[in-house]
Design a protein around this motif. Structure first.
Motif, PDB file in Angstrom:
ATOM      1  N   HIS A 125      24.533  37.059  35.413  1.00  0.00           N
ATOM      2  CA  HIS A 125      24.754  38.327  34.901  1.00  0.00           C
ATOM      3  C   HIS A 125      23.621  38.126  33.890  1.00  0.00           C
ATOM      4  O   HIS A 125      23.889  39.008  32.978  1.00  0.00           O
ATOM      5  N   HIS A 163      29.541  46.592  34.868  1.00  0.00           N
ATOM      6  CA  HIS A 163      28.655  45.841  36.572  1.00  0.00           C
ATOM      7  C   HIS A 163      29.039  44.829  36.848  1.00  0.00           C
ATOM      8  O   HIS A 163      29.774  44.499  38.319  1.00  0.00           O
ATOM      9  N   GLY A 166      32.421  46.085  39.113  1.00  0.00           N
ATOM     10  CA  GLY A 166      32.031  46.605  39.901  1.00  0.00           C
ATOM     11  C   GLY A 166      32.318  47.937  40.187  1.00  0.00           C
ATOM     12  O   GLY A 166      31.895  49.137  40.930  1.00  0.00           O
ATOM     13  N   MET A 216      36.485  53.223  45.014  1.00  0.00           N
ATOM     14  CA  MET A 216      35.878  51.842  45.454  1.00  0.00           C
ATOM     15  C   MET A 216      36.766  51.136  46.624  1.00  0.00           C
ATOM     16  O   MET A 216      35.425  50.219  47.502  1.00  0.00           O
ATOM     17  N   GLY A 222      31.075  46.045  48.493  1.00  0.00           N
ATOM     18  CA  GLY A 222      30.595  46.318  47.426  1.00  0.00           C
ATOM     19  C   GLY A 222      30.666  44.930  46.468  1.00  0.00           C
ATOM     20  O   GLY A 222      31.310  44.461  47.291  1.00  0.00           O
ATOM     21  N   HIS A 223      30.339  44.414  45.495  1.00  0.00           N
ATOM     22  CA  HIS A 223      29.738  43.673  44.868  1.00  0.00           C
ATOM     23  C   HIS A 223      31.058  43.870  43.092  1.00  0.00           C
ATOM     24  O   HIS A 223      30.739  45.027  43.044  1.00  0.00           O
ATOM     25  N   GLY A 224      31.495  42.794  43.093  1.00  0.00           N
ATOM     26  CA  GLY A 224      31.732  42.527  41.638  1.00  0.00           C
ATOM     27  C   GLY A 224      33.565  41.826  41.688  1.00  0.00           C
ATOM     28  O   GLY A 224      34.024  42.652  42.759  1.00  0.00           O
ATOM     29  N   TRP A 225      34.002  41.684  40.408  1.00  0.00           N
ATOM     30  CA  TRP A 225      34.899  41.665  40.303  1.00  0.00           C
ATOM     31  C   TRP A 225      36.566  42.976  41.013  1.00  0.00           C
ATOM     32  O   TRP A 225      37.714  41.609  42.035  1.00  0.00           O
ATOM     33  N   HIS A 227      35.783  44.696  43.129  1.00  0.00           N
ATOM     34  CA  HIS A 227      36.021  44.161  45.025  1.00  0.00           C
ATOM     35  C   HIS A 227      36.827  43.232  45.438  1.00  0.00           C
ATOM     36  O   HIS A 227      37.017  42.701  46.521  1.00  0.00           O
TER      37      HIS A 227
END
Ligand code: HEM
Length: 426
Positions: A125, A163, A166, A216, A222-225, A227
């Motif tokens: 990140h 970000h 997500g 979501m 999707g990406h990210g925590w 998700h």
């Protein structure tokens, strides 16, 4: 009136009110008397046992069975009937997340959700954080004056948080208002009229979180925590429950950005008010990580955290009855001379700064601490390089009145754009 354990209440304990000016301006200073004379006391005005010394607070953090975190997100000011009616209208149901979950559910859940926090995952990140800081700096660098909270410290950590999670980038101003409502609702003392207004904000934030979550969930790749959590919820719904998902969706937006925004503002305030220290960082950026850590100790953004006693227990020689609510003033622990030498001094060479309790301690210790540190580090790296001649303006700092989240609402600075290093070396 004696305390619930039958002991008399001293005049200082009776007078203590975290919503009074001294605590709002400097919680560590406001509790100096307590650290010295009465390190565990009953506060009749708050209805809490207040704990102020380092060792006592660490011992409480260490035992999360005796000292349950279940009240960590409880409204510290009991809501009025009108406010409750408003929340009901929004079907508000904030419940357990991680920070207020008991064992064994907490650890089972936390263990499932660690992947996003590996050093490699966090380092990935860093370029995004740096790009955001640079863009916002580009926008002000020729201006010569700015309120850094309004221009950068709020929005960059919020964008980073979205970000990281997500979550699609949404109306930032709206999220900012939601966050303030959530903080006042949980850790503030809103007046009866404010209660209703705050409840409206919180209710809308709750609904909004549910809508974002549903959108979501419709994007399984999707990406990210968030998700990761949605995926685990499908896989292990009894560990990562539906109720957790919705509650976390609302709580984490605040946990991940407000804490970091305020910590950054505190750090810049402390460092810029000591021009010699600031000059040292500009000359030697390798000192930045240690300086950021010392700022988290000296002026952390979370200054107090809560637990409830699940049985009668002695803390610092004082008997706290079962069900006793406890306010651990971590800012006071961080200024305890029994643990930190010359605790009120900001010393970027201090060798035990990292022992501070701003991220909590033990099995609930902040999962995002290294993301917060990364952001503070990058802010400091970019500013010391591009605006080493930055100066603090004369100003009176104001704070959102609450027990736990602390940082100036504005941080006004000035510099001479003609002296910007990039003019000489574009
Ligand atoms: C928990 C502070 C940034 C996610 C906590 C706790 C504190 C805290 C005091 C409670 C610890 C305890 O009960 O022992 C801070 C500060 C931050 C920061 C001062 C920034 C300077 C972040 C960020 C994230 C995050 C950026 C997310 C990515 C969490 C989570 C927990 C937590 C998930 C719950 C952990 C658990 O209960 O197992 N934080 N936080 N925090 N924080 Fe942070």
């Amino acid at each position: 009136e004696p305390a619930p354990n039958g002991c008399p209440v001293s005049s200082q304990a009776a007078a203590f009110d975290p919503f009074d000016r001294p605590y709002q301006l400097d919680p560590a200073e406001a509790l100096r008397w307590s650290r010295d004379q009465e390190p565990v006391f009953w506060s009749p005005r708050l209805g809490y046992w207040v704990v102020s010394r380092y060792d006592d607070i660490k011992a409480i953090f260490r035992d999360n069975h005796t000292f349950s975190p279940s009240i960590a997100l409880e409204k510290i000011t009991p809501p009025s009937d009108e406010a409750l009616a408003v929340l009901k209208r929004y079907d508000y149901g904030m419940h357990r997340t991680l920070v207020n979950e008991d064992e064994p559910a907490h650890m089972a859940r936390r263990r499932e959700l660690l992947d996003a926090f590996t050093p490699e995952a966090l380092e990935a990140h860093a370029p995004m954080v740096r790009r955001l800081v640079r863009e916002r700096l580009d926008a002000i660098i020729d201006r010569g004056r700015a309120d850094l909270v309004a221009e950068l410290f709020w929005e960059v950590p919020l964008t980073v948080a979205l970000h990281f999670l997500g979550v699609p980038e949404e109306d930032m101003e709206q999220l900012r208002r939601f966050s303030v409502a959530h903080t006042l609702n949980t850790w503030g003392r809103p007046s009866p009229a404010q209660q209703v207004e705050v409840a409206e904000g919180v209710g809308r934030f709750w609904q909004y979180s549910g809508e974002v979550l549903r959108r979501m969930q419709a994007r399984p790749n999707g990406h990210g925590w968030m998700h990761d959590m949605i995926a685990k919820n499908r896989e292990k719904p009894d560990v990562v429950t539906d109720s957790y998902l919705h509650s976390m969706m609302m709580a984490i937006i605040v946990a991940a950005h407000e804490t970091t925004a305020l910590a950054t503002a505190n750090a810049f305030r402390q460092l810029l008010s000591r021009p010699a220290v600031w000059a040292e960082l500009c000359a030697n950026p390798a000192l930045i990580p240690a300086a950021a850590e010392e700022c988290l100790r000296h002026s952390g953004s979370v200054v107090a955290w809560r637990r409830i006693a699940t049985r009668e227990v002695a803390v610092g020689g004082v008997t706290i009855p079962e069900g006793g609510r406890i306010l651990m003033v971590t800012a006071s622990a961080n200024h305890d001379p029994r643990h930190f030498e010359n605790p009120d001094e900001l010393d970027i060479y201090r060798d035990n700064a990292v022992d501070h309790l701003t991220f909590g301690y033990g099995s609930h210790q902040c999962m995002g601490k290294n993301l917060g540190r990364l952001e503070m580090r990058i802010f400091l790296e970019e500013f010391t390089r591009r605006l080493p001649h930055l100066e603090l303006e004369e100003q009176t700092f104001t704070f959102l009145p609450n027990t736990s989240f602390r940082g100036p609402e504005a941080l006004r600075v000035r510099w001479d754009p003609a002296r910007n290093p990039e003019r000489r070396d574009p």
